[in-house]
Write a protein that holds these residues in place. Structure first.
Motif, PDB file in Angstrom:
ATOM      1  N   ALA A 136      -7.017   4.742  -1.409  1.00  0.00           N
ATOM      2  CA  ALA A 136      -6.235   3.539  -1.696  1.00  0.00           C
ATOM      3  C   ALA A 136      -5.194   3.845  -2.763  1.00  0.00           C
ATOM      4  O   ALA A 136      -5.487   4.517  -3.762  1.00  0.00           O
ATOM      5  N   ARG A 137      -3.961   3.358  -2.545  1.00  0.00           N
ATOM      6  CA  ARG A 137      -2.900   3.551  -3.526  1.00  0.00           C
ATOM      7  C   ARG A 137      -1.859   2.466  -3.365  1.00  0.00           C
ATOM      8  O   ARG A 137      -1.635   1.952  -2.265  1.00  0.00           O
ATOM      9  N   LYS A 138      -1.196   2.134  -4.466  1.00  0.00           N
ATOM     10  CA  LYS A 138      -0.246   1.023  -4.456  1.00  0.00           C
ATOM     11  C   LYS A 138       1.116   1.426  -3.912  1.00  0.00           C
ATOM     12  O   LYS A 138       1.804   0.608  -3.303  1.00  0.00           O
ATOM     13  N   LYS A 139       1.546   2.650  -4.152  1.00  0.00           N
ATOM     14  CA  LYS A 139       2.838   3.107  -3.672  1.00  0.00           C
ATOM     15  C   LYS A 139       2.664   3.859  -2.364  1.00  0.00           C
ATOM     16  O   LYS A 139       1.839   4.769  -2.248  1.00  0.00           O
ATOM     17  N   LEU A 140       3.423   3.475  -1.339  1.00  0.00           N
ATOM     18  CA  LEU A 140       3.324   4.078  -0.011  1.00  0.00           C
ATOM     19  C   LEU A 140       1.871   4.208   0.440  1.00  0.00           C
ATOM     20  O   LEU A 140       1.369   5.310   0.702  1.00  0.00           O
ATOM     21  N   THR A 144      -3.243  -6.288   5.795  1.00  0.00           N
ATOM     22  CA  THR A 144      -2.846  -4.921   5.475  1.00  0.00           C
ATOM     23  C   THR A 144      -2.796  -4.660   3.973  1.00  0.00           C
ATOM     24  O   THR A 144      -3.055  -3.543   3.524  1.00  0.00           O
ATOM     25  N   GLU A 145      -2.460  -5.683   3.181  1.00  0.00           N
ATOM     26  CA  GLU A 145      -2.304  -5.486   1.744  1.00  0.00           C
ATOM     27  C   GLU A 145      -3.551  -4.880   1.097  1.00  0.00           C
ATOM     28  O   GLU A 145      -3.451  -4.167   0.092  1.00  0.00           O
ATOM     29  N   TYR A 146      -4.734  -5.162   1.660  1.00  0.00           N
ATOM     30  CA  TYR A 146      -5.967  -4.682   1.047  1.00  0.00           C
ATOM     31  C   TYR A 146      -6.089  -3.157   1.043  1.00  0.00           C
ATOM     32  O   TYR A 146      -6.885  -2.591   0.289  1.00  0.00           O
ATOM     33  N   ASN A 147      -5.293  -2.470   1.871  1.00  0.00           N
ATOM     34  CA  ASN A 147      -5.300  -1.013   1.845  1.00  0.00           C
ATOM     35  C   ASN A 147      -4.713  -0.454   0.553  1.00  0.00           C
ATOM     36  O   ASN A 147      -4.915   0.726   0.250  1.00  0.00           O
ATOM     37  N   LYS A 148      -4.017  -1.272  -0.205  1.00  0.00           N
ATOM     38  CA  LYS A 148      -3.445  -0.806  -1.467  1.00  0.00           C
ATOM     39  C   LYS A 148      -4.502  -0.631  -2.550  1.00  0.00           C
ATOM     40  O   LYS A 148      -4.288   0.093  -3.523  1.00  0.00           O
ATOM     41  N   TRP A 152       7.410  -5.192   0.009  1.00  0.00           N
ATOM     42  CA  TRP A 152       6.390  -5.238  -1.040  1.00  0.00           C
ATOM     43  C   TRP A 152       5.260  -4.245  -0.807  1.00  0.00           C
ATOM     44  O   TRP A 152       4.821  -3.548  -1.721  1.00  0.00           O
ATOM     45  N   TRP A 153       4.749  -4.168   0.434  1.00  0.00           N
ATOM     46  CA  TRP A 153       3.564  -3.347   0.692  1.00  0.00           C
ATOM     47  C   TRP A 153       3.827  -1.876   0.387  1.00  0.00           C
ATOM     48  O   TRP A 153       2.974  -1.178  -0.171  1.00  0.00           O
ATOM     49  N   ALA A 154       4.984  -1.394   0.722  1.00  0.00           N
ATOM     50  CA  ALA A 154       5.317   0.018   0.504  1.00  0.00           C
ATOM     51  C   ALA A 154       5.761   0.294  -0.922  1.00  0.00           C
ATOM     52  O   ALA A 154       6.158   1.423  -1.243  1.00  0.00           O
ATOM     53  N   GLY A 155       5.698  -0.689  -1.787  1.00  0.00           N
ATOM     54  CA  GLY A 155       6.109  -0.497  -3.171  1.00  0.00           C
ATOM     55  C   GLY A 155       7.606  -0.438  -3.338  1.00  0.00           C
ATOM     56  O   GLY A 155       8.108   0.227  -4.245  1.00  0.00           O
ATOM     57  N   LEU A 156       8.354  -1.129  -2.485  1.00  0.00           N
ATOM     58  CA  LEU A 156       9.808  -1.165  -2.490  1.00  0.00           C
ATOM     59  C   LEU A 156      10.419   0.227  -2.367  1.00  0.00           C
ATOM     60  O   LEU A 156      11.473   0.531  -2.920  1.00  0.00           O
TER      61      LEU A 156
END
Length: 672
Positions: free
Chosen positions: A523-527, A479-483, A318-322
């Motif tokens: 911050a970014r959602k993918k990778l 770690t999720e908050y880095n997204k 999930w964290w890496a955006g699959l």
């Protein structure tokens, strides 16, 4: 008759023999000392209302304040760490009248038979109202070498068939203005995610809700305390609020349907037991992380044979955006999930956590899923068989609302599918109703041999001891908050080691390998990226406790250009998820920390640093006598680079380790 031989009665409504008359004089003298002098030079053996730890350094004392209210104090090495503080309940219908102490029952040093437990000494102070309904209340005190605990108990009695409690009047007053690390919330309903920021006790905001633990330096050398709770059942979880010039009070989470009531219950035969109020004590701040009082005070295991419970590390998409290199149209589909299963098998990880997105959503992604079915392009039973053939098992994510009301039906289905565990999310509650739900969830999961990870959850209260299938929980800004933010800094990560990591398992999800300096972070959602060095991320696997450790990043992040595991990936394969022994080795309060954990004969050391460059000394006194071989991975010349070193060491060795800003280090120590 002495206190070591029998219960002493101290009520004033009976015929007193000379020994009992002497006892009342002692109690009265002690109350004067408690209230006026603030420090009586008397040993626990002279004080009938005091109990000392087996090593004699920690003492917890009971007494009465003017008006007949109960009170406690906690002392360490003869000095108060908790000054005289009120303990009590406020009922919804009325107040307890002035209480009279009727008996004091000591217990000798006790160790629970079901585990290698910490020894303690215990004292039960029985009281009743001096008039009116003459209702009974007990105060139970325990003294451990590593801290103190106390709890209120409401025995089953004719005056109470059902009880409604509005609040606790319990406080923990500090004898001076402590320097603390605290996370603040504004509402009872929250995810329990936030920064344990530095604040003095006198600067705690009035009206704010502070989560557990509250960790504080007392101002006496390295002495540090942390306030927590344990054994919450038929009762809500608590926050802390500011009380007085420098102290805190217990604030119970109210019922969702009636915010004037915190506890509404029919008294069981055992009576109503408030949670243990826990005061962890350490000589140095870094030693808090080796304190196990929260788990020790929780009820023992209720799940019977627990050999099927298998801690371990997991791949997580999930964290890496699959992201799945080489997989066309990577996303919520079997091909992507198989890529992560293959990676887990290659790295020797026993689990793959399938997060949000696998379940059928007939009404769209904004509505609750049907967690008994899966979306197109996903076949959970087939994936489970594919994983099992490679030595990997699956965990499934669920929303807590979809589980509620159909636990046994859903869990029986997952057991047939061969699922190892469930990740239950978005609970956000710790009121009495929710606490009951946690107990039901964990018991139902155990019946179907499912392990559990709860997200959007309160911080630990020892439930992992009562239900060993409860491997880990969130209650942390991970770690999720880095997204989506810049909140997860290296300094915050270090402060976690002195606070949240000291009270129980913490599903932070470390191991992010896309490392950049804070100035370069976006911050970014993918990778997504992280604002720490790679060595700092490795150290989390040692410093942060979690019997389920989910590797945050995508498989490609852990491999080089030739698809071979990076050297630091080898450390992730080697490091265990559970430990036989823990030591807080060195550190500076909230700045850096070194933690050593043992698995079998091998020791691991994790060192984490904040945003300042420093060189630190890590003593190896925890090693057994003899020669040892050390392998070290420390910060290289870039955040993504880890430099390797090795050589002989001994218990007399003190290693000097250079730490980059946001950096860290790990050591692996083997008998030579």
């Amino acid at each position: 008759m002495t206190m070591s031989q029998a219960t002493a009665r101290v009520s004033g409504d009976q015929t007193l023999d000379p020994e009992r008359g002497k006892w009342i004089v002692r109690c009265s003298l002690w109350v004067i000392c408690f209230l006026v002098l603030g420090s009586c030079q008397r040993t626990p053996h002279d004080n009938p209302l005091a109990v000392a730890s087996p090593d004699g350094r920690v003492e917890v004392v009971a007494g009465r304040l003017p008006g007949g209210k109960l009170a406690i104090r906690v002392r360490h090495d003869g000095m108060d760490v908790i000054a005289p503080s009120t303990v009590g309940w406020r009922l919804a219908a009325d107040e307890f009248g002035p209480l009279v102490i009727t008996s004091v029952q000591p217990r000798p040093s006790v160790a629970a038979p079901d585990r290698t437990a910490l020894p303690y000494r215990e004292l039960i102070v029985a009281t009743r109202e001096g008039g009116g309904a003459r209702r009974q209340v007990n105060l139970r005190l325990r003294a451990y070498d590593t801290g103190a605990a106390f709890r209120l108990e409401l025995p089953r009695q004719p005056a109470f068939g059902r009880v409604s409690i509005a609040a606790e009047t319990t406080e923990l007053r500090f004898p001076r203005d402590y320097a603390c690390l605290a996370v603040r919330h504004s509402e009872y309903l929250n995810s329990h995610e936030g920064d344990y920021a530095a604040v003095s006790a006198s600067a705690l905001r009035r009206g704010a809700l502070y989560d557990l633990p509250l960790s504080c330096r007392t101002g006496r050398g390295g002495e540090t305390v942390a306030i927590a709770e344990s054994g919450v059942e038929r009762y809500p979880g608590a926050y802390l609020v500011r009380a007085g010039a420098h102290g805190v009070a217990v604030r119970l989470t109210p019922l969702p349907q009636n915010d004037a009531i915190a506890v509404s219950a029919t008294l069981p035969s055992t009576g109503l037991l408030a949670p243990w109020r826990v005061v962890m004590v350490a000589d140095r701040p870094e030693q808090l992380i080796e304190n196990s009082l929260v788990a020790e005070l929780a009820p023992p295991s209720r799940i019977g044979d627990e050999r099927w419970v298998r801690p371990g590390k997991a791949a997580w998409a999930w964290w890496a955006g699959l992201d799945a290199s080489g997989v066309p149209n990577a996303g919520y589909n079997d091909a992507t999930y198989r890529r992560y299963i293959d990676f887990a098998a290659r790295l020797g990880l026993p689990y793959f956590v399938i997060d949000w997105g696998w379940a059928a959503r007939p009404n769209g992604d904004d509505e609750l899923a049907d967690i008994t079915r899966f979306r197109p392009d996903v076949d959970i039973p087939a994936l489970s068989r594919y994983a099992a053939a490679r030595g990997v098992r699956l965990w499934l994510w669920t929303n807590w609302k979809t589980v509620n009301g159909q636990m046994d039906e859903v869990f029986a289905l997952y057991q047939r599918w061969g699922i190892a565990g469930i990740k239950v999310d978005y609970v956000y509650r710790q009121d009495q109703v929710a606490i009951g739900w946690y107990h039901r969830l964990l018991a139902a999961a155990a019946r179907h041999k499912l392990m559990v990870n709860i997200h959007g959850s309160p911080v630990p209260r020892g439930l992992e001891r009562t239900y060993p299938n409860f491997l880990t929980e969130e209650g942390v800004m991970g770690t999720e908050y880095n997204k989506w933010s810049r909140k997860v800094t290296a300094g915050y990560n270090v402060r976690l080691a002195y606070t949240r990591a000291a009270i129980g398992p913490m599903d932070y999800a470390p191991g992010a390998f896309r490392n950049v300096a804070p100035a370069a972070f976006v911050a970014r959602k993918k990778l997504p990226e992280v604002m720490t060095t790679r060595a700092h991320q490795l150290a989390m696997f040692v410093v942060y406790p979690s019997p389920l450790q989910s590797l945050a990043d995508a498989p490609a992040a852990y491999l080089d250009d030739r698809n071979r595991p990076l050297p630091e990936t080898g450390f992730l394969r080697l490091v265990p998820a559970t430990w036989d022994e823990t030591r807080g080795v060195a550190g500076a309060w909230g700045k850096w920390i070194a933690v050593a954990r043992r698995s079998g004969k091998r020791w691991f050391v994790g060192v984490m640093n904040d945003g300042d460059v420093r060189s630190v000394s890590v003593p190896l006194r925890f090693l057994a006598p003899g020669r040892w071989h050390a392998t070290a991975l420390i910060d290289g010349d870039r955040p993504t680079v880890v430099a390797g070193h090795e050589g002989p060491v001994s218990p007399a060795t003190s290693l000097r380790i250079p730490l980059h800003a946001t950096g860290g280090a790990v050591l692996v120590l083997d008998p030579a």
